[in-house]
Design a protein around this motif. Structure first.
Motif, PDB file in Angstrom:
ATOM      1  N   PHE A  29      -0.290  64.366  71.570  1.00 14.78           N
ATOM      2  CA  PHE A  29      -0.512  63.516  72.747  1.00 14.78           C
ATOM      3  C   PHE A  29      -0.111  64.174  74.062  1.00 14.78           C
ATOM      4  N   GLY A  30       0.009  65.512  74.052  1.00 11.83           N
ATOM      5  CA  GLY A  30       0.138  66.210  75.331  1.00 11.83           C
ATOM      6  C   GLY A  30       1.533  66.606  75.753  1.00 11.83           C
ATOM      7  N   ALA A  31       2.538  66.342  74.923  1.00 10.08           N
ATOM      8  CA  ALA A  31       3.909  66.574  75.372  1.00 10.08           C
ATOM      9  C   ALA A  31       4.395  68.007  75.144  1.00 10.08           C
ATOM     10  N   CYS A  32       3.918  68.663  74.094  1.00 13.14           N
ATOM     11  CA  CYS A  32       4.582  69.917  73.696  1.00 13.14           C
ATOM     12  C   CYS A  32       3.867  71.182  74.125  1.00 13.14           C
ATOM     13  N   MET A  33       2.636  71.094  74.568  1.00 14.40           N
ATOM     14  CA  MET A  33       1.865  72.277  74.965  1.00 14.40           C
ATOM     15  C   MET A  33       1.608  73.221  73.793  1.00 14.40           C
TER      16      MET A  33
END
Lengths: 243, 303
Positions: free
Chosen positions: A212-216
């Motif tokens: 969902f986009g948090a960890c890259m």
């Protein structure tokens, strides 16, 4: 994105190592064909990101391949099992971007998200055609369901054991199309983009941490700069991809 | 009514829960899910003076009770962070944020710190001398007490905000590095960064990660982190931000008993985007269960 508990309605084998799991519950966040959900499995730290093959009122269908211990454990879950699922992830395809005659091109476990997309395109009055590519005849799945939508379907197999011998690109010239949507392994996507005569959208796969986009963790570089496959993707426009 | 407030380097936090750098982006995307003002603070994505794309993929591998990452400090650069990312976060988060900074030379660290130190949203600088995923810098500063002290001194000289130095566990003696940065003027330390690990794919017979090695995080590392926080607490007077595998309110209390004044929650955010909110929510009841009225009073209680 919505975190929900979904109940396994069925979990059936489609081929030797491909299964279809139907999940029931609050699927209101699942709105875009080409998007995915992220499934928590007991005993595994990271969730499993799996594309949505179809959506109906109150249920979704996931078609997945058993590639490792996690997906193998998933294939063993029975009816009634309750799963913690993040729903409504990824950008998905844009069904309105194509002209009258979109061509859908799927390879292996890249085929499932195209089924829901195909239904949406038919619903919009478009006339989609479908190419399904596999290695061998015994790996073919979903062909019947696409044919039930009354759309032209071509099957290719690498060894010629079914349909056209060769790759999906060997069947592309048989169709007159205004736009394409593709999902499959990276070499297939590269070949499809190279052979295509129109603009189109391609769905990519990357190992994800969160989904969902948090960890890259799943970033790829595009002509518009870095994008997260899980958030700005998994679907990228043909013109944006750096091959 | 239990008291969850703590103080970190003179700044009050409503609770000690801080999402760890690299697991929460720049925070504002989580505000679409819940009111992130429930958090003590947020340690934002590690920032370098220039933009970085980071490493090749795969950058992620699963491990027993944890994960490896080799993201490699992907970030838009200090100017974009100050001009775009921090204001976007400030629109949805009222508290001070922790600016996590990395570099490849002492000059890189001070240049990036100078820009972030001036940003009104920044409460603390978290100087990351321990990233295992970049070559020619990063962790190299955190594995030698002398180099760690040199970066700390240089940053301390230019910074107005408190400087918290993030330590590497990939050393023989983390205590000597902690003491060196304390002597060099650090206002606090945070630990632990990830432990270097590797996984090999049996089908390809090659490492899973494109960079071969990555940093291990998740519950698997928690006992190592608790031990290191415990050891460092015995040796330094400056506050400690404890992290490593925290996923539940119980883990927060354990880390604080070891000596942490506040905690960061990392990998748990990636498996559950609501992890920090739920830890904050659960904390008062868990405190009551263990007879804790004032969270601050238990810091170092295990010693």
């Amino acid at each position: 994105m919505k975190k929900v508990k979904l109940t396994v309605l069925s979990n059936e084998r489609l081929t030797k190592d491909v299964f279809e799991m139907r999940l029931g519950g609050d699927v209101s966040a699942v709105t875009r064909p080409g998007g995915f959900v992220d499934v928590r499995l007991e005993g595994y730290f990271l969730r499993r990101p799996i594309s949505v093959a179809d959506r109906e009122d109150g249920s979704i269908s996931l078609i997945y391949k058993t590639v490792g211990d996690g997906t193998r454990a998933m294939s063993g879950l029975g009816e009634g099992a309750v799963l913690d699922v993040l729903t409504g992830l990824g950008n998905g395809y844009d069904p309105d971007a194509s002209g009258d005659k979109p061509l859908l091109i799927g390879g292996g476990v890249g085929v499932p998200p195209l089924f829901w997309l195909c239904r949406e395109l038919v619903k919009r009055g478009k006339e989609p055609s479908v190419i399904l590519g596999f290695n061998h005849a015994d790996e073919v799945f979903l062909e019947d369901r696409f044919r039930a939508l009354s759309v032209p379907v071509a099957v290719t197999t690498a060894d010629g054991s079914r349909g056209v011998r060769g790759f999906v690109t060997d069947a592309m010239d048989d169709f007159d199309y205004t736009y394409f949507y593709a999902c499959g392994p990276l070499p297939m996507l590269r070949a499809v983009a190279g052979s295509s005569r129109t603009d189109g959208e391609l769905s990519f796969e990357e190992r994800m941490g969160c989904g969902f986009g948090a960890c890259m963790g799943c970033s790829v570089m595009t002509k518009n700069g870095p994008v997260r496959v899980c958030r700005e993707g998994p679907v990228l426009g043909k013109e944006d991809v750096i091959w | 009514m239990v008291k969850t407030e703590v103080t970190l380097c003179g700044i009050a936090l409503k609770n000690p829960i801080i999402p760890a750098s690299g697991t929460f982006g720049f925070g504002y995307e989580f505000a679409e899910l819940y009111d992130i003002n429930c958090l003590g603070s947020i340690s934002v994505k590690g920032t370098t003076v220039s933009p970085r794309f980071g490493n090749r993929t795969p950058r992620i591998a699963e491990t027993p009770s944890g994960m490896l990452n080799s993201v490699g400090l992907q970030n838009p650069g200090a100017d974009a962070v100050v001009e775009t990312e921090l204001p976007r976060l400030a629109a949805v988060f009222d508290g001070p944020v922790m600016a996590n900074v990395s570099g490849f030379s002492v000059g890189d660290f001070t240049a990036a710190c100078e820009k972030l130190d001036a940003a009104p949203q920044v409460g603390w600088l978290e100087v990351n001398i321990s990233c295992p995923n970049v070559h020619g810098g990063g962790m190299a500063f955190g594995t030698s007490p002398e180099a760690a002290a040199e970066v700390t001194r240089a940053v301390r000289k230019i910074a107005k905000k408190p400087v918290i130095v993030k330590l590497s566990p990939n050393v023989t003696d983390i205590v000597s590095v902690a003491k060196a940065v304390e002597d060099a003027g650090a206002d606090g330390v945070s630990l632990i960064n990830t432990l270097i690990g590797m996984r090999i794919d049996l089908r390809t017979k090659k490492p899973v990660l494109a960079e071969k090695k990555g940093g291990l995080s998740g519950p698997a590392v928690r006992p190592v982190a608790v031990r290191m926080v415990y050891d460092v607490y015995e040796a330094v007077k400056i506050p400690i931000v404890g992290m490593g595998g925290i996923a539940r309110a119980e883990d927060v209390i354990e880390m604080m008993l070891a000596g942490a004044s506040a905690v960061e929650v990392g990998a748990a955010n990636l498996t559950d985007p609501f992890a920090c909110r739920d830890i904050v929510k659960d904390l008062p009841a868990v405190m009551e269960r263990y007879g804790i009225e004032d969270l601050e009073s238990i810091i170092g209680g295990a010693h």
